[in-house]
Design a protein around this motif. Structure first.
Motif, PDB file in Angstrom:
ATOM      1  N   ALA A 159      46.921  85.347  33.115  1.00 13.41           N
ATOM      2  CA  ALA A 159      47.480  86.526  32.189  1.00 13.41           C
ATOM      3  C   ALA A 159      48.927  86.514  32.557  1.00 13.41           C
ATOM      4  N   ILE A 160      49.539  86.113  33.442  1.00 12.32           N
ATOM      5  CA  ILE A 160      50.834  86.044  33.820  1.00 12.32           C
ATOM      6  C   ILE A 160      51.630  84.604  33.714  1.00 12.32           C
ATOM      7  N   GLY A 161      50.681  83.732  33.047  1.00 13.45           N
ATOM      8  CA  GLY A 161      51.210  82.361  32.918  1.00 13.45           C
ATOM      9  C   GLY A 161      51.113  81.394  33.929  1.00 13.45           C
ATOM     10  N   ARG A 162      50.260  81.546  35.034  1.00 14.44           N
ATOM     11  CA  ARG A 162      50.130  80.729  35.987  1.00 14.44           C
ATOM     12  C   ARG A 162      49.091  79.757  35.818  1.00 14.44           C
ATOM     13  N   PRO A 163      49.248  78.445  36.326  1.00 19.18           N
ATOM     14  CA  PRO A 163      47.853  77.513  35.673  1.00 19.18           C
ATOM     15  C   PRO A 163      46.849  78.173  36.450  1.00 19.18           C
ATOM     16  N   LEU A 164      45.386  77.847  35.441  1.00 19.76           N
ATOM     17  CA  LEU A 164      44.358  78.335  36.138  1.00 19.76           C
ATOM     18  C   LEU A 164      43.751  77.417  37.141  1.00 19.76           C
ATOM     19  N   THR A 165      43.087  78.022  38.472  1.00 18.85           N
ATOM     20  CA  THR A 165      42.701  77.149  39.525  1.00 18.85           C
ATOM     21  C   THR A 165      41.372  76.874  39.288  1.00 18.85           C
ATOM     22  N   GLY A 166      41.016  75.791  39.970  1.00 16.76           N
ATOM     23  CA  GLY A 166      39.546  75.054  39.613  1.00 16.76           C
ATOM     24  C   GLY A 166      39.591  73.729  39.098  1.00 16.76           C
ATOM     25  N   GLY A 167      38.409  73.183  39.040  1.00 17.69           N
ATOM     26  CA  GLY A 167      38.356  71.737  38.421  1.00 17.69           C
ATOM     27  C   GLY A 167      38.015  71.786  36.780  1.00 17.69           C
ATOM     28  N   ASP A 168      37.362  70.634  36.480  1.00 17.96           N
ATOM     29  CA  ASP A 168      37.236  70.521  35.075  1.00 17.96           C
ATOM     30  C   ASP A 168      35.891  70.877  34.813  1.00 17.96           C
ATOM     31  N   GLY A 169      35.010  71.641  35.717  1.00 18.83           N
ATOM     32  CA  GLY A 169      33.820  71.775  35.375  1.00 18.83           C
ATOM     33  C   GLY A 169      32.617  71.012  35.671  1.00 18.83           C
ATOM     34  N   GLY A 170      32.940  69.525  35.994  1.00 19.82           N
ATOM     35  CA  GLY A 170      31.981  68.389  35.958  1.00 19.82           C
ATOM     36  C   GLY A 170      31.345  68.291  34.724  1.00 19.82           C
ATOM     37  N   ASP A 171      30.018  67.729  34.944  1.00 22.15           N
ATOM     38  CA  ASP A 171      29.275  67.411  33.687  1.00 22.15           C
ATOM     39  C   ASP A 171      28.507  68.639  33.109  1.00 22.15           C
ATOM     40  N   GLY A 172      28.793  69.386  32.364  1.00 19.17           N
ATOM     41  CA  GLY A 172      28.270  70.542  31.822  1.00 19.17           C
ATOM     42  C   GLY A 172      26.758  70.353  31.273  1.00 19.17           C
ATOM     43  N   GLY A 173      26.443  69.122  31.007  1.00 21.06           N
ATOM     44  CA  GLY A 173      25.224  68.976  30.211  1.00 21.06           C
ATOM     45  C   GLY A 173      23.972  68.920  31.345  1.00 21.06           C
ATOM     46  N   VAL A 174      22.972  68.939  30.647  1.00 12.90           N
ATOM     47  CA  VAL A 174      21.669  68.834  31.511  1.00 12.90           C
ATOM     48  C   VAL A 174      20.692  67.735  30.701  1.00 12.90           C
ATOM     49  N   THR A 175      19.626  67.538  31.584  1.00 14.77           N
ATOM     50  CA  THR A 175      18.567  66.860  31.087  1.00 14.77           C
ATOM     51  C   THR A 175      17.028  67.664  31.016  1.00 14.77           C
ATOM     52  N   LYS A 176      16.635  67.576  30.073  1.00 10.61           N
ATOM     53  CA  LYS A 176      15.322  68.498  29.778  1.00 10.61           C
ATOM     54  C   LYS A 176      14.352  67.704  28.735  1.00 10.61           C
ATOM     55  N   PRO A 177      12.950  68.189  29.062  1.00  6.15           N
ATOM     56  CA  PRO A 177      11.975  67.783  28.178  1.00  6.15           C
ATOM     57  C   PRO A 177      11.758  68.601  27.028  1.00  6.15           C
ATOM     58  N   ILE A 178      11.375  68.036  25.762  1.00  2.00           N
ATOM     59  CA  ILE A 178      11.108  69.040  24.792  1.00  2.00           C
ATOM     60  C   ILE A 178       9.757  68.671  24.173  1.00  2.00           C
TER      61      ILE A 178
END
Length: 449
Positions: free
Chosen positions: A100-119
């Motif tokens: 909100a005050i223009g500073r860079p957001l801390t933290g990484g890129d979130g990694g791989d947000g996907g998952v493996t699932k059976p349907i």
């Protein structure tokens, strides 16, 4: 997921609380799947091998219970079919953001947000007499899950997003004559959702005048909900020539009212500064949200050239434009109704595929497809990093006897890069691009008796 959170001495407080829980329930309607948005096409391994070309017209697939009930009229013996398709979806973010005050957001890129699932999917069709057929199915037409690393830069927009819909379908078909059949279905649909995100209580306190910096006091919000709804479908199968089959299929929308609970974790340092946070607002509370899975229609064509080679095509339409906005009603009177805009657009799917039977026992399948996305940059969020998809698939079928068949299918999904540019109500901005792709591997077994 947009979070509007507020200090009790500022009117933004009440709107923020409403939007925080809304974002979680609303995002339940916005996970990304292997078809556009959160739609799933993987209900048939045979059709997967052909990129779903001819899904409502090609013979020998019990999945027509849901893909075109009229085509059940081609079944002359009772059949049971079980399919399962593993979906491995990868989505990775690159970009940056500011608070909100223009500073860079801390933290990484979130990694791989996907998952493996059976349907999984199950089908059963039985003839009732010469003209009537009855079929039952358990399938998953919608669903997806993403999960980002804790503390990532986009944590105020999304952590986990899980949505699933399970259909229980009962279908019937009637053979009008040797060229024409009609069918209809009744569907009971169960939906379930779980969404979570971080809450920037540092920004909330700073907005109320406290000497606290944004990103310094992160809390946590999670919402889960579920519901049952009812829908219906109709289908038609026409054989204008001995070599051609044309199928039409329509599934209605299913209207839901998701009922669930919002859960909040508020840091002790936050309540020490403002006791209302975590006591009057940001407390666990029930909530409901109206949500509709969209209507969709498809047209299928299948042409048999000879005993060895067949070719088909599919065109599908999904009415995502009904997903315009979501309104959440909260049990806590301190949290007013909230409205979240999505403004999705209708989408088209097109595919072409073939089968080549190189001996009576083995058949090879292949296909390509293009599937549009309903999202647009103005309303796209990290929960829905969706882009136009292109499919390339292959399959193999083995028929060891006239009562048993085993099928395998594989597909790779190429997803266009998706641009994201979001701003939360607490002032956190996130901008970047998602690189996504998917792999599908399925196996099926069917038995006639």
């Amino acid at each position: 997921m947009t979070t509007r959170i507020i200090h009790t001495s500022h009117p933004l407080v009440f709107r923020a609380v409403a939007a925080a829980v809304l974002a979680a329930l609303a995002a339940a309607a916005a996970p990304q799947a292997s078809a556009s948005a959160f739609q799933l096409k993987e209900n048939s391994v045979k059709a997967l091998g052909r990129a779903f070309a001819g899904s409502g017209a090609a013979p020998g697939d019990a999945a027509v219970v849901v893909n075109n009930p009229a085509a059940m009229s081609e079944v002359d013996r009772a059949i049971f079919q079980a399919d399962v398709t593993g979906v491995q979806f990868s989505t990775e973010f690159s970009g940056s953001g500011t608070d909100a005050i223009g500073r860079p957001l801390t933290g990484g890129d979130g990694g791989d947000g996907g998952v493996t699932k059976p349907i999984p999917a199950l089908y059963y069709i039985t003839p009732l007499n010469e003209d009537w057929r009855l079929g039952f199915a358990v399938s998953a037409p919608f669903g997806f899950e993403t999960d980002y690393d804790r503390g990532w830069a986009g944590r105020y927009s999304a952590y986990k997003s899980m949505f699933q819909a399970i259909d229980l379908t009962a279908s019937t078909s009637y053979r009008v004559n040797d060229r024409l059949s009609i069918g209809a279905s009744v569907v009971a649909q169960r939906t379930k959702a779980e969404l979570s995100q971080a809450v920037d209580f540092g920004a909330i306190l700073a907005a109320g005048g406290a000497p606290v910096a944004p990103q310094s006091q992160d809390g946590f919000a999670r919402v889960d909900g579920d519901d049952w709804g009812w829908g219906w479908g109709v289908g038609l199968l026409w054989q204008p020539t001995d070599a051609d089959r044309i199928g039409l299929n329509f599934h209605s929308q299913v209207v839901h009212t998701l009922s669930g609970t919002g859960h909040f974790d508020v840091p002790a340092a936050v309540t020490a500064v403002n006791p209302a946070l975590g006591n009057a607002v940001f407390v666990d509370t029930p909530g409901t949200a109206g949500f509709t899975t969209p209507a969709n229609a498809s047209a299928s064509w299948w042409h048999t050239f000879n005993d060895r080679f067949s070719l088909g095509a599919d065109v599908g339409y999904t009415r995502w434009s009904t997903f315009d906005k979501l309104v959440v009603d909260y049990a806590n009177p301190a949290q007013p109704d909230a409205v979240e805009a999505f403004d999705w657009q209708d989408t088209w799917f097109g595919s072409i595929g073939m089968e080549y039977r190189f001996d009576p026992t083995w058949v090879l399948r292949a296909g390509i497809a293009v599937d549009g996305s309903p999202t647009q940059v103005a309303t796209r969020t990290p929960r829905v990093p969706d882009g136009t998809r292109r499919w390339a698939t292959v399959g193999l079928g083995y028929t060891p006897s006239d009562t048993t068949s085993i099928d395998f299918g594989y597909g790779h999904i190429f997803v266009n890069d998706a641009e994201v540019s979001t701003r939360t109500a607490t002032g956190n901005r996130l901008a970047g691009t998602y690189d996504s792709s998917g792999n599908l591997l399925g196996v099926s077994a069917s038995f006639t008796f």
